[in-house]
Design a protein around this motif. Structure first.
Motif, PDB file in Angstrom:
ATOM      1  N   LYS A  14       0.816  -1.212   0.000  1.00 39.06           N
ATOM      2  CA  LYS A  14       0.000   0.000   0.000  1.00 39.06           C
ATOM      3  C   LYS A  14       0.849   1.260   0.000  1.00 39.06           C
ATOM      4  N   TRP A  16       2.387   4.472  -1.018  1.00 29.68           N
ATOM      5  CA  TRP A  16       1.984   5.429  -2.038  1.00 29.68           C
ATOM      6  C   TRP A  16       3.105   5.678  -3.034  1.00 29.68           C
ATOM      7  N   TRP A  19       3.305   2.902  -5.740  1.00 31.02           N
ATOM      8  CA  TRP A  19       2.243   3.011  -6.747  1.00 31.02           C
ATOM      9  C   TRP A  19       2.443   4.239  -7.621  1.00 31.02           C
TER      10      TRP A  19
END
Length: 170
Positions: A14, A16, A19
């Motif tokens: 997860k 950031w 991604w």
């Protein structure tokens, strides 16, 4: 049920920044495909061939799809610990309580001890780590001297269960 699930955790990447980097690289290559392959104008000062650009775009998309599908699952049952880091493990790996010489929750340094997150081989004899994020994990030492650290986002809950089961071994 004799072997009911007492603890279950599912984790995914997860972060950031991970991604953002994956989206940025994919966007750049897709923009290049639209500009050069579809629009007919060269992309950059020294453009790739159309087929090279399409292959590179395909590879970056595949890498992103693989990251989307990464997941780590941990279960604790009365008979032991089950862990799977998909897509590296298709089936759960099982560690029976009687094969463990140590089992306890501890803080760790992902970068210093294991060189980061993921499926990692430790530095300086710290064993193997399966971790997605954070700095807390279930440390296992197996009778064959193998060490395994399983990252957790629920360290308190896991530690309490180990104590309750009488399986916290320091």
């Amino acid at each position: 049920m004799d072997n009911e699930i007492l603890f279950k955790e599912r984790q995914r990447f997860k972060q950031w920044w991970l991604w953002l980097a994956l989206l940025g690289v994919n966007s750049l290559f897709l923009f290049g495909v639209f500009k050069q392959v579809i629009g007919g104008r060269q992309f950059g000062d020294k453009p790739m061939s159309n087929s090279g650009l399409l292959i590179a775009s395909g590879i970056t998309l595949i890498v992103m799809i693989v990251f989307i599908n990464f997941k780590m699952e941990t279960m604790i049952k009365k008979d032991g610990i089950y862990v799977r880091f998909f897509p590296f493990h298709l089936k759960f790996k099982f560690y029976a309580w009687d094969t463990l010489t140590k089992s306890y929750v501890r803080p760790y340094s992902p970068i210093a001890e294991y060189g980061g997150w993921g499926l990692r081989k430790g530095l300086l004899g710290s064993g193997t780590a399966y971790n997605i994020s954070g700095n807390q994990g279930l440390q296992l030492e197996i009778k064959n001297s193998e060490k395994l650290l399983i990252g957790t986002a629920k360290p308190q809950q896991m530690a309490e269960l180990l104590k309750k089961l009488g399986q916290e071994k320091l």
